[in-house]
Design a protein around this motif. Structure first.
Motif, PDB file in Angstrom:
ATOM      1  N   MET A   1      39.990  51.607  40.644  1.00  0.00           N
ATOM      2  CA  MET A   1      40.977  50.601  40.259  1.00  0.00           C
ATOM      3  C   MET A   1      40.362  49.215  40.419  1.00  0.00           C
ATOM      4  N   LYS A   2      40.658  48.330  39.466  1.00  0.00           N
ATOM      5  CA  LYS A   2      40.218  46.933  39.547  1.00  0.00           C
ATOM      6  C   LYS A   2      41.392  46.031  39.255  1.00  0.00           C
ATOM      7  N   ALA A   3      41.406  44.889  39.952  1.00  0.00           N
ATOM      8  CA  ALA A   3      42.451  43.895  39.703  1.00  0.00           C
ATOM      9  C   ALA A   3      41.799  42.514  39.720  1.00  0.00           C
ATOM     10  N   GLN A   4      41.964  41.794  38.623  1.00  0.00           N
ATOM     11  CA  GLN A   4      41.395  40.451  38.508  1.00  0.00           C
ATOM     12  C   GLN A   4      42.406  39.435  39.013  1.00  0.00           C
ATOM     13  N   SER A   5      41.933  38.448  39.772  1.00  0.00           N
ATOM     14  CA  SER A   5      42.832  37.405  40.281  1.00  0.00           C
ATOM     15  C   SER A   5      43.386  36.606  39.105  1.00  0.00           C
ATOM     16  N   PRO A   6      44.568  36.003  39.254  1.00  0.00           N
ATOM     17  CA  PRO A   6      45.179  35.250  38.146  1.00  0.00           C
ATOM     18  C   PRO A   6      44.296  34.133  37.589  1.00  0.00           C
ATOM     19  N   ASP A   7      43.471  33.506  38.430  1.00  0.00           N
ATOM     20  CA  ASP A   7      42.583  32.455  37.922  1.00  0.00           C
ATOM     21  C   ASP A   7      41.278  33.010  37.349  1.00  0.00           C
ATOM     22  N   GLY A   8      41.054  34.331  37.454  1.00  0.00           N
ATOM     23  CA  GLY A   8      39.883  34.972  36.872  1.00  0.00           C
ATOM     24  C   GLY A   8      38.599  34.843  37.671  1.00  0.00           C
ATOM     25  N   ALA A   9      38.635  34.200  38.807  1.00  0.00           N
ATOM     26  CA  ALA A   9      37.413  33.967  39.583  1.00  0.00           C
ATOM     27  C   ALA A   9      37.007  35.160  40.451  1.00  0.00           C
ATOM     28  N   LEU A  10      37.966  35.992  40.844  1.00  0.00           N
ATOM     29  CA  LEU A  10      37.684  37.104  41.747  1.00  0.00           C
ATOM     30  C   LEU A  10      38.181  38.415  41.152  1.00  0.00           C
ATOM     31  N   VAL A  11      37.513  39.510  41.540  1.00  0.00           N
ATOM     32  CA  VAL A  11      37.927  40.850  41.128  1.00  0.00           C
ATOM     33  C   VAL A  11      37.989  41.716  42.375  1.00  0.00           C
ATOM     34  N   ALA A  12      39.122  42.365  42.588  1.00  0.00           N
ATOM     35  CA  ALA A  12      39.267  43.326  43.689  1.00  0.00           C
ATOM     36  C   ALA A  12      39.052  44.721  43.114  1.00  0.00           C
ATOM     37  N   THR A  13      38.289  45.545  43.839  1.00  0.00           N
ATOM     38  CA  THR A  13      37.956  46.895  43.386  1.00  0.00           C
ATOM     39  C   THR A  13      38.281  47.899  44.480  1.00  0.00           C
TER      40      THR A  13
END
Length: 163
Positions: free
Chosen positions: A43-55
């Protein structure tokens, strides 16, 4: 050796051979165990500002172990750099589904939810080059929409990206 003594070369002896044999056996076992563990990003989730990705990475140690889950946050630009912010062992999302869910509340707050876990290790704050990200983990959340089984099995070859 001029006295008629025979040269006796040094020997390792039984204790030395046993030690080397044990060391070789231990190395073989470690190498074999390492091949039995699978690590899959599920699973991946990109932060709303697009700077970070959680995996979320699902770690499967085999039939006699529970799944382990590792959550990393990576900075996308200018340098790809990730930081492990959470580790959960034996985490479940429902009565039949293993795993955890992640979502960004905003660009500086990552939420991790799960129903129950055997072991949970969470960094409450992660620092990324002058930026702090708060990690909030909440247990007791039953996700009835999660497919039964492990997260990798439930997605059946599709990478799950959360927005």
């Amino acid at each position: 050796m001029n006295d008629g003594q025979k040269y006796d070369r040094p020997r390792l002896g039984a204790k030395g051979c046993l030690g080397i044999g044990f060391l070789g056996l231990a190395l073989c076992v470690i190498l074999l165990l390492n091949t039995c563990v699978s690590r899959v990003d599920v699973m991946k989730a990109q932060s709303p500002d697009g700077a970070l990705v959680a995996t979320v990475t699902e770690i499967n140690g085999g039939a006699t172990t529970d799944f382990a889950y590792e959550i990393n946050i990576a900075r996308r630009w200018p340098i790809y750099w990730d930081h492990a912010v959470a580790g959960l062992y034996g985490a479940v999302r429902s009565d039949c589904a293993y795993g955890v869910n992640i979502r960004w509340a905003d660009s500086n707050n990552l939420h991790i939810t799960y129903k129950d876990a055997t072991f949970v290790d969470i960094d409450r704050i992660a620092h990324f080059w002058g930026r702090d990200v708060r990690i909030v983990a909440t247990g007791g959340i039953n996700d009835t929409s999660a497919p039964c089984g492990g997260m990798e099995y439930g997605q059946q070859g599709k990478e799950r990206i959360v927005r």
